[in-house]
Design a protein around this motif. Structure first.
Motif, mmCIF file in Angstrom:
data_model
loop_
_atom_site.group_PDB
_atom_site.id
_atom_site.type_symbol
_atom_site.label_atom_id
_atom_site.label_comp_id
_atom_site.label_asym_id
_atom_site.label_seq_id
_atom_site.Cartn_x
_atom_site.Cartn_y
_atom_site.Cartn_z
ATOM 1 N N CYS A 186 0.886 -1.337 -0.020
ATOM 2 C CA CYS A 186 0.037 0.026 -0.033
ATOM 3 C C CYS A 186 0.873 1.133 -0.042
ATOM 4 N N GLY A 187 1.962 1.091 -0.542
ATOM 5 C CA GLY A 187 2.751 2.102 -0.647
ATOM 6 C C GLY A 187 3.323 2.877 0.711
ATOM 7 N N CYS A 188 3.409 4.111 0.692
ATOM 8 C CA CYS A 188 3.700 4.851 1.980
ATOM 9 C C CYS A 188 2.633 5.219 2.926
ATOM 10 N N ASP A 189 1.300 4.965 2.200
ATOM 11 C CA ASP A 189 -0.136 5.054 2.861
ATOM 12 C C ASP A 189 -0.130 4.437 3.999
ATOM 13 N N PHE A 190 -0.017 3.042 4.067
ATOM 14 C CA PHE A 190 -0.230 2.033 4.997
ATOM 15 C C PHE A 190 0.930 1.034 5.119
ATOM 16 N N ALA A 191 1.647 0.765 6.041
ATOM 17 C CA ALA A 191 2.460 -0.064 5.979
ATOM 18 C C ALA A 191 2.098 -1.489 6.157
ATOM 19 N N ILE A 192 2.313 -2.751 5.631
ATOM 20 C CA ILE A 192 1.786 -3.763 5.680
ATOM 21 C C ILE A 192 2.858 -4.737 6.420
ATOM 22 N N ASP A 193 2.528 -5.476 7.342
ATOM 23 C CA ASP A 193 3.457 -6.203 8.020
ATOM 24 C C ASP A 193 4.011 -7.349 6.965
ATOM 25 N N PRO A 194 5.351 -7.315 7.083
ATOM 26 C CA PRO A 194 5.875 -8.511 5.911
ATOM 27 C C PRO A 194 5.390 -9.882 6.016
ATOM 28 N N HIS A 195 5.108 -10.477 7.170
ATOM 29 C CA HIS A 195 4.457 -11.671 7.422
ATOM 30 C C HIS A 195 3.107 -11.943 6.736
ATOM 31 N N ARG A 196 2.313 -10.789 7.018
ATOM 32 C CA ARG A 196 0.996 -10.803 6.204
ATOM 33 C C ARG A 196 0.923 -10.333 5.022
ATOM 34 N N ALA A 197 1.939 -9.555 4.418
ATOM 35 C CA ALA A 197 2.021 -9.622 2.829
ATOM 36 C C ALA A 197 2.519 -11.023 2.343
ATOM 37 N N ALA A 198 3.376 -11.539 2.944
ATOM 38 C CA ALA A 198 4.099 -12.770 2.631
ATOM 39 C C ALA A 198 3.018 -14.024 2.465
ATOM 40 N N ALA A 199 1.917 -13.894 3.176
ATOM 41 C CA ALA A 199 0.918 -14.891 3.283
ATOM 42 C C ALA A 199 -0.093 -14.643 1.934
ATOM 43 N N VAL A 200 -0.062 -13.421 1.338
ATOM 44 C CA VAL A 200 -0.768 -13.151 0.469
ATOM 45 C C VAL A 200 -0.101 -13.543 -0.737
ATOM 46 N N GLU A 201 1.099 -13.520 -0.772
ATOM 47 C CA GLU A 201 1.754 -13.983 -1.958
ATOM 48 C C GLU A 201 1.842 -15.437 -1.853
ATOM 49 N N ALA A 202 1.741 -16.107 -0.860
ATOM 50 C CA ALA A 202 1.730 -17.431 -0.787
ATOM 51 C C ALA A 202 0.461 -17.899 -1.348
ATOM 52 N N ALA A 203 -0.651 -17.190 -0.899
ATOM 53 C CA ALA A 203 -1.899 -17.385 -1.468
ATOM 54 C C ALA A 203 -2.112 -17.417 -2.941
ATOM 55 N N ALA A 204 -1.488 -16.314 -3.387
ATOM 56 C CA ALA A 204 -1.330 -16.139 -4.905
ATOM 57 C C ALA A 204 -0.316 -17.227 -5.605
ATOM 58 N N ARG A 205 0.470 -17.888 -5.047
ATOM 59 C CA ARG A 205 1.115 -18.969 -5.535
ATOM 60 C C ARG A 205 0.405 -20.265 -5.512
ATOM 61 N N ALA A 206 -0.340 -20.230 -4.674
ATOM 62 C CA ALA A 206 -1.095 -21.549 -4.647
ATOM 63 C C ALA A 206 -2.243 -21.146 -5.562
ATOM 64 N N LEU A 207 -2.701 -20.342 -6.043
ATOM 65 C CA LEU A 207 -3.807 -20.208 -7.076
ATOM 66 C C LEU A 207 -2.981 -20.256 -8.397
ATOM 67 N N GLU A 208 -1.893 -19.777 -8.416
ATOM 68 C CA GLU A 208 -1.077 -19.927 -9.583
ATOM 69 C C GLU A 208 -0.709 -21.195 -9.827
ATOM 70 N N ALA A 209 -0.549 -22.169 -8.942
ATOM 71 C CA ALA A 209 -0.209 -23.510 -9.285
ATOM 72 C C ALA A 209 -1.527 -24.159 -9.852
ATOM 73 N N GLU A 210 -2.830 -23.695 -9.619
ATOM 74 C CA GLU A 210 -3.726 -24.355 -10.042
ATOM 75 C C GLU A 210 -4.353 -23.687 -11.718
ATOM 76 N N GLY A 211 -3.364 -22.864 -12.101
ATOM 77 C CA GLY A 211 -3.284 -22.624 -13.347
ATOM 78 C C GLY A 211 -4.099 -20.975 -13.650
ATOM 79 N N HIS A 212 -4.206 -20.410 -12.323
ATOM 80 C CA HIS A 212 -4.742 -18.978 -12.516
ATOM 81 C C HIS A 212 -3.654 -18.079 -12.687
ATOM 82 N N ALA A 213 -3.835 -17.200 -13.780
ATOM 83 C CA ALA A 213 -2.968 -16.159 -13.819
ATOM 84 C C ALA A 213 -2.789 -15.050 -12.761
ATOM 85 N N ILE A 214 -1.619 -14.819 -12.332
ATOM 86 C CA ILE A 214 -1.463 -13.478 -11.416
ATOM 87 C C ILE A 214 -1.108 -12.475 -11.981
ATOM 88 N N VAL A 215 -1.861 -11.405 -11.931
ATOM 89 C CA VAL A 215 -1.377 -9.900 -12.290
ATOM 90 C C VAL A 215 -1.289 -9.081 -11.123
#
Length: 469
Positions: free
Chosen positions: A259-288
């Motif tokens: 969220c840029g400099c507006d809101f600081a996102i905890d690295p662990h919670r941002a990493a969980a979102v990245e991990a969820a994206a990888r799980a969906l990508e493994a199902e064949g979905h495109a990550i944008v």
């Protein structure tokens, strides 16, 4: 999943325990965990009567039409209402001894699903906080760490479900009030598309369309079942959106973790979102990748509009009902003053800004089918992080936006948004993610959430009452 409302209902249906025994277990657990502060009204006799009535009807309950037959549950001390359970919205302005309304349309549907209600859960006064710590008490604590908030305004509901007092509880969401407590407590919560959930017969808690009611749940399957029996044919005040079947095949999943400099996102919670994206990508979905500047103005506008709508609605409610705001907490009084002072022209400008924010979100969804984001900027905050003993609504709104920066956008736009835990941090607290989609795509969100839940990255710490070994 052997620790949710669906499994408890199956156990009751198969005769492993009765509805009365399930209710007795919930009542006992509520008594044992009274210090959690999750429940503000408890009516033992009402709950046992509902359970006895359900046992008498239990010859062959249809799991499709009555998926939660005999399952104990709790209403929220805001929204509803539920007949026999007097709502006071966590406020000294309202008298629980006054004659209360009967069931809302949603309450009727929740009862028809088989849920047996026996109390109301703790909320902040008039829902004005992302913590549930009303001056009238009790202070609601997070069962995962009693020194932390369970969130708000459905904090009591989330605490009761996470602690296993009940397996499912009624909740409302006007600015993240389902999703934030669910995220704090490791639960699943959906803010449905505008118009999907019934809001009648009074429509009084729905804030011009930004609020929606449903529940906090332990599993996606619980939420999906409840969505099917509670949603649709809402009979106003908004048109039922065209509900779309969950898309099959490859999706374009928008990913936002920064969220840029507006809101600081905890690295662990941002990493969980990245991990969820990888799980969906493994199902064949495109990550944008979605850059923050695509949403920055809409997010800021949604927070401003939320504050204005809440203030005007609260002032109108207080005056129409003849309440005495001087009996309320200082922050509530300040919101009432702000609402009374707002001109029609300034309110119109705010609503117009909300329309433009929604339009920008629609345009963003022209390039993706859904949007995957953090739900919270960090771990659940300590008790007292959202004080209400001051008279600065802007400060309160800023604190809430910093904690859940991407929550109110779904409310202002009317789009559906779901949250679920996708792992735990080093202290055992949940790592929640949020998925948003265009109007009418609630079933898509439920399908994606079920896919992520299947990764089995989160385990409930406490068993459901009645299922305790």
């Amino acid at each position: 999943m052997r620790n949710d409302a669906t499994f408890l209902a199956q156990a009751i249906r198969k005769g492993r325990l009765s509805a009365v025994e399930a209710m007795q277990a919930s009542l006992m657990q509520a008594e044992r965990q009274a210090d959690l502060g999750a429940i503000v009204v408890l009516d033992r006799d009402l709950g046992l009567k509902a359970a006895r009535d359900m046992d008498e009807r239990m010859t062959a309950p249809d799991p499709d039409s009555m998926p939660f037959a005999g399952v104990p549950s709790l209403g929220k001390d805001l929204g509803g209402p539920f007949s026999g359970l007097p709502v006071a919205a966590g406020s000294s302005m309202l008298d629980r001894a006054m004659e209360q309304a009967g069931d809302s349309d949603l309450a009727l549907r929740l009862r028809a699903s088989g849920l047996c209600f026996f109390g109301l859960t703790t909320v902040p006064e008039m829902g004005l906080s992302l913590a549930s710590e009303p001056a009238t008490g009790p202070i609601c604590r997070n069962p995962l760490d009693p020194q932390l908030t369970a969130g708000g305004s459905s904090g009591g509901a989330a605490a009761a479900v996470a602690a296993g007092i009940v397996a499912i509880a009624h909740a409302t969401d006007a600015g993240g009030s389902i999703r934030v407590p669910a995220a704090c407590c490791g639960l699943v919560g959906l803010k449905a598309s505008r118009g999907v959930m019934p809001a009648g017969p009074t429509f009084g808690n729905h804030l011009g369309g930004i609020a929606s009611e449903l529940a906090v749940c332990r599993s996606v399957r619980d939420l999906a079942s409840l969505f099917q029996v509670a949603g649709g044919l809402a009979r106003g005040p908004f048109a039922d959106p065209r509900m779309l079947a969950a898309a099959s095949g490859k999706l374009r999943v928008g990913l936002l973790t920064d969220c840029g400099c507006d809101f600081a996102i905890d690295p662990h919670r941002a990493a969980a979102v990245e991990a969820a994206a990888r799980a969906l990508e493994a199902e064949g979905h495109a990550i944008v990748q979605v850059p923050w500047d695509r949403l920055q103005k809409s997010v800021a506008a949604s927070g401003d509009v939320l504050g204005d709508i809440i203030a005007v609605n609260l002032a109108n409610y207080v005056d129409a009902a003849g309440l005495v705001p001087e009996r309320a907490e200082p922050l509530t009084q300040a919101f009432v003053r702000r609402g009374r002072a707002m001109t029609g022209q300034s309110l119109w400008a705010s609503l117009d800004a909300g329309v433009h924010a929604s339009r920008a979100l629609w345009e963003m969804f022209g390039g993706v089918d859904c949007l995957l984001t953090p739900m919270l900027s960090g771990a659940p905050l300590p008790l007292g992080s959202f004080p209400t003993d001051h008279d600065d609504p802007d400060l309160q709104l800023a604190r809430m936006a910093a904690f859940a920066p991407l929550a109110s956008l779904a409310n202002i736009s009317g789009f559906p948004a779901i949250t679920l835990p996708f792992g735990a941090d080093a202290t055992g607290l949940p790592l929640p993610v949020q998925i948003m989609a265009p109007m009418g795509n609630d079933l898509l969100l439920l399908a994606l959430a079920a896919r992520l839940e299947a990764e089995d990255r989160w385990q409930h710490r406490f068993p459901v009452a009645g299922l305790t070994p």
